[in-house]
Write a protein that holds these residues in place. Structure first.
Motif, PDB file in Angstrom:
ATOM      1  N   ALA A  56       0.808  -1.215   0.000  1.00 29.54           N
ATOM      2  CA  ALA A  56       0.000   0.000   0.000  1.00 29.54           C
ATOM      3  C   ALA A  56       0.843   1.268   0.000  1.00 29.54           C
ATOM      4  O   ALA A  56       0.439   2.293  -0.561  1.00 29.54           O
ATOM      5  CB  ALA A  56      -0.944   0.007   1.200  1.00 29.54           C
ATOM      6  N   VAL A  57       2.022   1.210   0.615  1.00 31.24           N
ATOM      7  CA  VAL A  57       2.851   2.424   0.736  1.00 31.24           C
ATOM      8  C   VAL A  57       4.065   2.382  -0.182  1.00 31.24           C
ATOM      9  O   VAL A  57       4.931   3.259  -0.106  1.00 31.24           O
ATOM     10  CB  VAL A  57       3.319   2.624   2.197  1.00 31.24           C
ATOM     11  N   ALA A  58       4.148   1.399  -1.082  1.00 25.65           N
ATOM     12  CA  ALA A  58       5.328   1.215  -1.926  1.00 25.65           C
ATOM     13  C   ALA A  58       5.629   2.458  -2.765  1.00 25.65           C
ATOM     14  O   ALA A  58       4.772   2.904  -3.539  1.00 25.65           O
ATOM     15  CB  ALA A  58       5.129   0.012  -2.842  1.00 25.65           C
ATOM     16  N   PRO A  59       6.845   3.026  -2.664  1.00 25.05           N
ATOM     17  CA  PRO A  59       7.188   4.204  -3.464  1.00 25.05           C
ATOM     18  C   PRO A  59       7.604   3.857  -4.894  1.00 25.05           C
ATOM     19  O   PRO A  59       7.508   4.687  -5.792  1.00 25.05           O
ATOM     20  CB  PRO A  59       8.355   4.822  -2.689  1.00 25.05           C
ATOM     21  N   VAL A  60       8.101   2.627  -5.118  1.00 27.33           N
ATOM     22  CA  VAL A  60       8.550   2.197  -6.445  1.00 27.33           C
ATOM     23  C   VAL A  60       8.039   0.780  -6.699  1.00 27.33           C
ATOM     24  O   VAL A  60       7.608   0.084  -5.783  1.00 27.33           O
ATOM     25  CB  VAL A  60      10.101   2.231  -6.564  1.00 27.33           C
TER      26      VAL A  60
END
Length: 402
Positions: A86-90
């Motif tokens: 849910a919070v993955a930046p890449v």
């Protein structure tokens, strides 16, 4: 059926939602990270491979604790993985989150199948397993379509945050409702591993890989197939997934009902019909109504194989079924990974979004061949000794126990 099966079904609902919801959100995730659809398909392949690796690893790690406690720990791992997604930046972090969540999948269904079977009478085992898997199938009617709708309107990150919340509910349900069954005495890892010397266990797992792999070859790329080939709007993918889920629910219930009565005939019918329907999908995908009907049939025929295949593994590995059961769940997902990868290959080769359907048809047909071989070997091993006049009887093969 015991109330504890409801708790297992709740956990299965959360796991089923996170496994399948990505298929409806592939275009959104690909666009957000700036990757191609086949590359985004690695989120399906990576999850499936994580299940394959996690099934034996988590099961072995859990051999020294109670099955209830292990189920709770697995749901905790599932929650962490979905929060990471849910919070993955890449894209790489997103893929890592999918793998972390997937590590819980195989062992949960494997251990859960054993627990479900132990809670009921022997003649109701397949029905109990099917009841647990109902959570997985209902996820495709409720969880996946709603998750797809939320992802398309509010963003796919919200979807995975909600899925993590489902994991919390599943964890609470297991803690409250599942009894703390005693560990079986005298069963060690070497006993669990011994089940893999049984050729029927291996054949059942191979049928699982190829049969359910046929389903995933088609549905992994369902969203682009329906929008680019059938001409549906992006928003229609939600209710198309509902149809697929309804088919899964029906197939699962049918499989659970008849697997206790006629296991092998059920496999013959479902696998042969699945191969035919997948082949026809290359044609019906060009028509909206025909495509919708075909999607429903694929869900039904594909999941009609799940209870009988899972029960067959439990029967053949009856002395120490936990690892074999978990590995068979891994086999389902190895089929998913194989078919998603092969589907991406044929799309990347320029054969179009319907080409994975041919891949699925070949895989399902191969599973049917293995089912015939398995039954033939079983009949041979159960055949009576040949007695020649004036000679000692020929040694009989070791019988296969059911």
């Amino acid at each position: 059926m015991p109330l504890a099966l409801l708790a297992l079904a709740i956990g299965a609902f959360g796991i089923g939602t996170t496994e399948f919801v990505i298929m409806g959100l592939l275009p959104e995730v690909a666009g957000d990270f700036g990757v191609s659809i086949p590359t985004a398909g690695l989120l399906v392949t990576g999850y499936a491979l994580g299940v394959v690796l996690g099934a034996p690893l988590m099961t072995v790690l859990g051999t020294r604790i109670s099955r209830k406690r292990m189920l709770m720990l697995l749901m905790g791992l599932f929650i962490v993985g979905n929060l990471l997604s849910a919070v993955a930046p890449v894209f790489g972090v997103m893929l890592a989150g999918r793998v972390v969540a997937s590590l819980a999948h195989g062992a949960f269904f494997g251990i859960g199948s054993v627990v479900a079977a132990e809670l009921v009478a022997p003649e109701k085992k397949a029905g109990a397993i099917a009841m647990m898997f109902t959570g997985l199938t209902v996820a495709n009617v409720v969880g996946v379509p709603l998750g797809t709708l939320v992802g398309q309107t509010l963003g796919w990150r919200i979807t995975f945050a909600v899925v993590a919340g489902l994991g919390v509910i599943g964890l609470a349900g297991i803690a409250k409702l599942v009894p703390d069954l005693p560990k079986p005495e005298g069963v060690r890892l070497r006993h669990e591993l011994a089940a893999f010397r049984n050729v029927q266990v291996l054949l059942a797992m191979a049928m699982t890989i190829l049969g359910f792999g046929g389903v995933f070859a088609a549905v992994t790329y369902l969203a682009p197939m329906m929008t680019d080939v059938a001409g549906y709007a992006d928003s229609s993918v939600t209710w198309l997934l509902v149809l697929f889920g309804l088919g899964m629910v029906a197939g699962n219930l049918i499989g659970g009902k008849f697997a206790d009565r006629a296991l092998m005939p059920l496999l013959y019918i479902s696998l042969s019909a699945l191969a035919v329907v997948l082949a026809l999908f290359t044609l019906t995908a060009h028509n909206k109504i025909a495509a919708a009907v075909t999607i429903t049939l694929i869900g039904a025929l594909g999941f009609a194989t799940v209870p009988p295949l899972q029960k067959r593994v439990l029967d053949q590995a009856s002395g120490a079924p936990t690892l074999a059961s978990a590995m068979n769940i891994g086999a389902f997902n190895l089929g998913n990974a194989l078919s998603a990868w092969l589907g991406g290959l044929v799309i990347s080769a320029g054969l179009g979004y319907t080409a994975p359907n041919w891949v699925g048809a070949v895989l399902a047909g191969s599973a049917l061949v293995l089912a015939v071989v398995s039954a033939a070997l079983e009949r041979r091993s159960a055949a009576p000794s040949l007695v020649v006049a004036g000679a000692a009887p020929v040694e009989q093969a070791t019988p296969v126990h059911h």
